[in-house]
Design a protein around this motif. Structure first.
Motif, PDB file in Angstrom:
ATOM      1  N   ARG A 193      42.628  53.754  39.815  1.00  0.00           N
ATOM      2  CA  ARG A 193      42.875  53.155  38.506  1.00  0.00           C
ATOM      3  C   ARG A 193      41.663  53.236  37.595  1.00  0.00           C
ATOM      4  O   ARG A 193      41.786  53.520  36.410  1.00  0.00           O
ATOM      5  CB  ARG A 193      43.286  51.700  38.678  1.00  0.00           C
ATOM      6  CG  ARG A 193      43.672  51.059  37.377  1.00  0.00           C
ATOM      7  CD  ARG A 193      44.132  49.667  37.637  1.00  0.00           C
ATOM      8  NE  ARG A 193      44.715  49.054  36.466  1.00  0.00           N
ATOM      9  CZ  ARG A 193      45.112  47.799  36.451  1.00  0.00           C
ATOM     10  NH1 ARG A 193      45.009  47.061  37.529  1.00  0.00           N
ATOM     11  NH2 ARG A 193      45.620  47.280  35.373  1.00  0.00           N
TER      12      ARG A 193
ATOM     13  N   PRO B  71      33.155  38.054  39.832  1.00  0.00           N
ATOM     14  CA  PRO B  71      32.502  39.357  39.865  1.00  0.00           C
ATOM     15  C   PRO B  71      32.640  40.056  38.528  1.00  0.00           C
ATOM     16  O   PRO B  71      33.554  39.762  37.768  1.00  0.00           O
ATOM     17  CB  PRO B  71      33.316  40.101  40.915  1.00  0.00           C
ATOM     18  CG  PRO B  71      34.678  39.519  40.812  1.00  0.00           C
ATOM     19  CD  PRO B  71      34.497  38.099  40.414  1.00  0.00           C
TER      20      PRO B  71
ATOM     21  N   GLU C 218      45.715  37.818  37.415  1.00  0.00           N
ATOM     22  CA  GLU C 218      44.877  37.713  36.228  1.00  0.00           C
ATOM     23  C   GLU C 218      45.649  37.080  35.086  1.00  0.00           C
ATOM     24  O   GLU C 218      45.137  36.235  34.355  1.00  0.00           O
ATOM     25  CB  GLU C 218      44.358  39.087  35.827  1.00  0.00           C
ATOM     26  CG  GLU C 218      43.378  38.994  34.679  1.00  0.00           C
ATOM     27  CD  GLU C 218      42.752  40.326  34.348  1.00  0.00           C
ATOM     28  OE1 GLU C 218      43.233  41.336  34.855  1.00  0.00           O
ATOM     29  OE2 GLU C 218      41.795  40.324  33.568  1.00  0.00           O
TER      30      GLU C 218
ATOM     31  N   ARG D 227      40.820  38.209  38.088  1.00  0.00           N
ATOM     32  CA  ARG D 227      41.409  39.133  39.054  1.00  0.00           C
ATOM     33  C   ARG D 227      41.201  38.644  40.475  1.00  0.00           C
ATOM     34  O   ARG D 227      42.106  38.657  41.289  1.00  0.00           O
ATOM     35  CB  ARG D 227      40.729  40.498  38.932  1.00  0.00           C
ATOM     36  CG  ARG D 227      41.233  41.358  37.832  1.00  0.00           C
ATOM     37  CD  ARG D 227      40.181  42.413  37.487  1.00  0.00           C
ATOM     38  NE  ARG D 227      39.794  43.206  38.649  1.00  0.00           N
ATOM     39  CZ  ARG D 227      40.480  44.267  39.067  1.00  0.00           C
ATOM     40  NH1 ARG D 227      41.559  44.636  38.434  1.00  0.00           N
ATOM     41  NH2 ARG D 227      40.065  44.953  40.104  1.00  0.00           N
ATOM     42  N   MET D 228      39.967  38.264  40.749  1.00  0.00           N
ATOM     43  CA  MET D 228      39.655  37.917  42.127  1.00  0.00           C
ATOM     44  C   MET D 228      39.384  36.439  42.333  1.00  0.00           C
ATOM     45  O   MET D 228      39.834  35.857  43.303  1.00  0.00           O
ATOM     46  CB  MET D 228      38.450  38.717  42.597  1.00  0.00           C
ATOM     47  CG  MET D 228      38.802  40.082  43.104  1.00  0.00           C
ATOM     48  SD  MET D 228      37.335  41.027  43.391  1.00  0.00           S
ATOM     49  CE  MET D 228      36.643  40.261  44.836  1.00  0.00           C
ATOM     50  N   MET D 229      38.601  35.850  41.476  1.00  0.00           N
ATOM     51  CA  MET D 229      38.195  34.465  41.720  1.00  0.00           C
ATOM     52  C   MET D 229      39.099  33.531  40.931  1.00  0.00           C
ATOM     53  O   MET D 229      38.775  33.119  39.827  1.00  0.00           O
ATOM     54  CB  MET D 229      36.730  34.283  41.331  1.00  0.00           C
ATOM     55  CG  MET D 229      35.820  35.245  42.033  1.00  0.00           C
ATOM     56  SD  MET D 229      36.064  35.169  43.821  1.00  0.00           S
ATOM     57  CE  MET D 229      35.029  36.492  44.379  1.00  0.00           C
TER      58      MET D 229
ATOM     59  N   ASP E 224      46.879  42.107  38.791  1.00  0.00           N
ATOM     60  CA  ASP E 224      47.253  41.927  37.388  1.00  0.00           C
ATOM     61  C   ASP E 224      48.064  40.656  37.209  1.00  0.00           C
ATOM     62  O   ASP E 224      47.889  39.929  36.221  1.00  0.00           O
ATOM     63  CB  ASP E 224      48.062  43.129  36.902  1.00  0.00           C
ATOM     64  CG  ASP E 224      47.147  44.272  36.497  1.00  0.00           C
ATOM     65  OD1 ASP E 224      45.932  44.046  36.483  1.00  0.00           O
ATOM     66  OD2 ASP E 224      47.658  45.365  36.213  1.00  0.00           O
TER      67      ASP E 224
ATOM     68  N   ARG F 154      47.553  46.791  45.264  1.00  0.00           N
ATOM     69  CA  ARG F 154      46.738  45.596  45.073  1.00  0.00           C
ATOM     70  C   ARG F 154      46.487  45.357  43.590  1.00  0.00           C
ATOM     71  O   ARG F 154      46.534  44.217  43.120  1.00  0.00           O
ATOM     72  CB  ARG F 154      45.408  45.795  45.810  1.00  0.00           C
ATOM     73  CG  ARG F 154      44.524  44.599  45.793  1.00  0.00           C
ATOM     74  CD  ARG F 154      43.338  44.780  46.714  1.00  0.00           C
ATOM     75  NE  ARG F 154      42.506  43.596  46.661  1.00  0.00           N
ATOM     76  CZ  ARG F 154      41.458  43.467  45.866  1.00  0.00           C
ATOM     77  NH1 ARG F 154      41.109  44.453  45.084  1.00  0.00           N
ATOM     78  NH2 ARG F 154      40.750  42.360  45.869  1.00  0.00           N
ATOM     79  N   GLU F 155      46.246  46.422  42.844  1.00  0.00           N
ATOM     80  CA  GLU F 155      45.982  46.253  41.417  1.00  0.00           C
ATOM     81  C   GLU F 155      47.166  45.611  40.710  1.00  0.00           C
ATOM     82  O   GLU F 155      46.996  44.798  39.808  1.00  0.00           O
ATOM     83  CB  GLU F 155      45.660  47.596  40.766  1.00  0.00           C
ATOM     84  CG  GLU F 155      44.303  48.174  41.144  1.00  0.00           C
ATOM     85  CD  GLU F 155      43.140  47.403  40.557  1.00  0.00           C
ATOM     86  OE1 GLU F 155      43.337  46.640  39.599  1.00  0.00           O
ATOM     87  OE2 GLU F 155      42.023  47.554  41.077  1.00  0.00           O
TER      88      GLU F 155
END
Ligand code: SF4
Lengths: 224, 398, 204
Positions: C54, C139, B173, B179-181, B170, B165-166
């Protein structure tokens, strides 16, 4: 898929006395809807579900809409008799004047259902039902006995709009707590006054913008 | 409350025949020994899914009744959206299903485009597909991770899932700034054009995703504990699934072939070749398997889309994204979000704000069948069954 | 306390460890802050991401998430606190054993954030319970949460065990339990706890 007119005809053939009305949708989406008479709505729902050609077995979306009482001001031409003095004699003369009349169009709560067919892979067919008014007579028949997916969604509409669904097996508030008494999605809902003023960076920005505007000699309200 | 009789003749699949709520007699007869135990699971974490509560009645270990309680994350999204402009709601949609912000953006953009008739340029459609499938991949990866976590394998599978997921976050982003919103899609296109370097990087990440599905397959699919815990647990019959409005991987795990990407063919999905995996045991294991297979199909779509992505603008130059007033009318737009059918229903009264703004939340509606799946199961399995639904509370309560 | 810093380092080089009870006590406390496993909304996903490989929260001695409030030292309010959830949050806080700390993660926990206009959204958890560290963001990135941890550790490190400003658990007079709001017909009652929070005064 059948057009709304064909669906209307099919319903009227299958459910005698079903008052179905087509509500045209002028937007580009072209999703016209059918307004059902609450008295026969469940029978119509069952027909739409069971009919092999329509086979609307999947009720996707249930929601409420609040249409508050609307005050409509309209200009009407009124003819009235006035007494005038013409040539020194009092006479009754007919005269036509424009008058603005205010009329209150009573509001209602509306439930909207979006149906699809999983078997035949078509849709949507949009159904609507209206309550008599917004205050006392706010009940509609529940369609949960036909489509189970209405179970939570009708509870939500009951919670947020206050439509009482007759025949729903478990009609409780869904989102707000049980002691809550309001229906927050109604348009005349007054929010609790807990929004204490807190200074934010925004205020400073607004004040600065206002100062610039004032300096440029075009004072407008802040926040524009 | 009701004076209409509940119609006896109607299909027993539906809730009829169950008298009122919590107080109704149990569907499953208790064995008559001992007392019923009522447990409130939650709202402080029944599992890794957030503030959700299940009121469960137990006869020994067996679940006799289960009533979900919602609303602990009811953030008034719909009410707020009716007071602000169409564009201003876009960042709020990110916060619905906060694991998959981009598909939420997409569903909302699609509904507004239906309402106003805006066109989307081809490159933007490709980008939407790429981002949508990346989102689906990372959602399914995390959801498998969470499911295994709920089974008791604390940490490891979730760490693998989050590693993947990271990588995808990335990419998000770099493209969108968050990253999320992400707040990335717009009515009539997308916000920024990716660079060639970004596309190359995405190709590299996508090439590595196969390794992850293989790894999960090897690590988990044949795992004896997983099979023992999930096979034959939480069975959902297809008739009930359709009737209860269940959508997404849940529905397909029950063997119903209904994928909105195929059915509606929205955006440009009819250009790609991919399969719709279906389950045939209808249990928790099938739901796990469907997610795994869908991840593979997503990679296929991603590869095709990344190969063919054309040049051109990402925004329709004529499109108005702010300050527009759609004609009075309404539109319902829906997409196949990772969790199911995510729909937006908008009514315009000709003003700058929507008159009615409604989100059709797949997570909430998929939970309709939670009780039916959990009845008779052991208490420990309830958490698994609940995990296999794959919900996000931001979307359940909105 | 009276030991000179330079002397202490000098002695340390000789293999003699000199410390004070306070330092030792705080050292122990600050390096094993166990958070409560409890997430509210979107920010919770970033909190989970922080605990994963991470960002690895374990480096700060806080990887042991406890599902029970009785075993936790710290509560991360990670997300929107709604009015339906607020009484439960306060109750959970009350159930935690002293010493206990609160990190308000994200705009929502601080002030209601993007959802501030909502009728069911609490405009900041500090209306009911004391908050030690606020992290802005919507967030906040995992790095921000790590920074909040370090800030909290520094705060613990600086606490004196006696006298004014000593931590709550060493102060017999201090308030341990906070009143739980009641869900009324229209709103929470009371709308805030005046002992913890006062309406900010606007200075113009
Ligand atoms: S601050 Fe933003 S990310 Fe965090 S819970 Fe609130 S809306 Fe979600």
């Amino acid at each position: 898929m059948k057009t709304v007119e064909e669906i209307k005809a099919a319903i009227e053939a299958a459910v005698p006395g079903a008052g179905v009305e087509i509500v045209p949708n002028p937007s580009v989406s072209g999703q016209h809807s059918l307004r059902l008479d609450p008295a026969t709505a469940r029978a119509v729902g069952k027909f739409l579900h069971d009919d092999t050609e329509l086979a609307l077995d999947f009720l996707s979306n249930v929601t409420g809409v609040d249409w508050p009482d609307k005050e409509i001001a309209e200009k009407v031409k009124v003819t009235r008799t006035v007494t005038k003095t013409v040539d020194g004699v009092e006479q009754s003369v007919e005269e036509t004047v424009d008058e603005t009349r205010k009329r209150v169009e009573p509001g209602c709560l509306e439930a909207v259902y979006h149906l699809y067919s999983v078997t035949r892979k078509h849709g949507p067919v949009v159904l609507r039902m209206r309550t008599v008014n917004r205050t006392g007579q706010v009940s509609l028949p529940s369609l949960t006995p036909v489509w189970r997916s209405a179970e939570f969604q009708e509870r939500e509409v009951f919670d947020l709009f206050g439509i009482v669904f007759e025949g729903h097996p478990d009609l409780r508030r869904l989102l707000m707590w049980d002691a809550f008494t309001d229906h927050p999605m109604r348009r005349d809902y007054v929010e609790p006054d807990d929004f204490d003023y807190e200074p934010t960076a925004h205020d400073e920005v607004l004040a600065r913008a206002q100062a610039h505007k004032d300096a440029a000699g075009q004072g407008t309200e802040a926040g524009q | 409350m009701s004076n209409l009789p509940v119609d006896e003749a109607i299909d027993p699949l539906t809730v009829t025949g169950r008298p009122d709520g919590w107080n109704r007699p149990p569907l499953i007869e208790p064995d008559g020994e001992g007392e019923l135990l009522e447990v409130a699971m939650g709202p402080h974490h029944p599992s890794t899914h957030g503030v959700f509560r299940m009121d469960v009645a137990l006869d020994g270990e067996r679940v006799i009744r289960l009533k979900p309680v919602f609303g602990y994350l009811h953030r008034n999204h719909e009410k707020i959206a009716e007071g602000i402009s169409y564009l201003a709601s876009m960042p709020y949609t990110d916060r619905l299903d906060y694991i998959c912000p981009l598909t939420n953006n997409w569903a909302y953009a699609l509904a507004v485009e239906k309402l106003t008739g805006q066109e989307v340029p081809e490159r933007a459609e490709y980008l939407r597909v790429i981002l949508g499938e990346l989102t689906r991949f990372q959602n399914h990866a995390s959801s498998i991770g969470f499911l295994i976590q709920e089974m008791g394998a604390s940490g490891t599978p979730l760490m693998y899932a989050f590693r993947e997921r990271e990588k995808i976050l990335d990419l998000f982003e770099e493209l969108t700034g968050a990253r999320m919103m992400c707040n990335y899609m717009r009515f009539g296109g997308c916000r920024v054009d990716p660079t060639a370097a970004w596309l190359d990087k995405t190709r590299k990440v996508v090439a590595g995703l196969y390794g992850f599905t293989e790894e999960v397959d090897r690590l988990l699919s044949g795992n004896e504990i997983l099979m023992a815990r999930t096979q034959g647990v939480g069975i959902l019959r297809p008739e009930l699934a359709v009737n209860a409005g269940v959508t997404g991987p849940m529905l397909r795990a029950s063997g119903v072939n209904y994928d909105i990407r195929k059915v509606d063919g929205y955006s440009i999905y009819n250009r790609f070749s991919f399969k719709v995996p279906l389950g045939d045991h209808w249990d928790v294991y099938d739901r796990y398997m469907i997610r795994l297979l869908e991840m593979r199909e997503s990679i296929k779509i991603l590869e095709q889309a990344l190969k063919d992505i054309p040049g051109g603008p990402v925004m329709d130059p004529k499109a108005k994204i702010r300050g527009f007033r759609p004609k009075p009318g309404e539109a319902y737009g829906r997409i196949e979000a990772p969790k199911g059918e995510l729909g937006f229903y908008l009514i315009s009264d000709g003003g700058p704000n929507p008159y009615r703004y409604r989100v059709r939340p797949p997570s909430l509606i998929n939970l309709t069948v939670l009780e039916d799946m959990a009845l008779g199961a052991n208490m420990a399995d309830v958490v698994l069954i609940f995990g296999s639904v794959d919900i996000v509370l931001g979307e359940v309560d909105r | 306390m009276a030991v000179d810093e330079g002397l202490k380092i000098e002695l340390g080089k000789q293999g003699v460890l000199v410390t004070s009870l306070q330092e030792l006590y705080n050292w122990g406390r600050r390096n094993s802050i166990w958070p409560m496993q409890f997430g509210l909304a979107c920010c919770a996903i970033e909190m989970i991401a922080t605990t994963m490989a991470r960002y690895d929260l374990a480096r700060f001695g806080a990887e042991v998430f406890r599902p029970s409030p009785r075993q936790a030292d710290m509560m991360i309010i990670s997300g929107t606190v709604t009015k339906k959830m607020a009484p439960q949050v306060v109750r959970l806080y009350n159930q935690m054993a002293e010493p206990k700390y609160v990190i308000a993660m994200g705009a929502c926990a601080i002030s209601g954030g993007p959802f501030k206009q909502g009728y069911n959204v609490l405009k900041g958890i500090d209306r009911y319970i004391p908050v030690d560290v606020h992290i802005p963001g919507c967030p906040p990135r995992p790095e921000a949460l790590l920074d909040a941890f370090i800030t909290l550790q520094k705060k613990i490190d600086g606490q004196h065990l006696t006298g004014e400003g000593r931590p709550r658990h060493l102060d017999a007079e201090a308030q341990g339990e906070f009143p739980v709001p009641v869900q009324g017909e229209h709103d929470l009652e009371p709308a805030s706890n005046p002992g913890v929070w006062t309406v900010p005064v606007v200075i113009r």
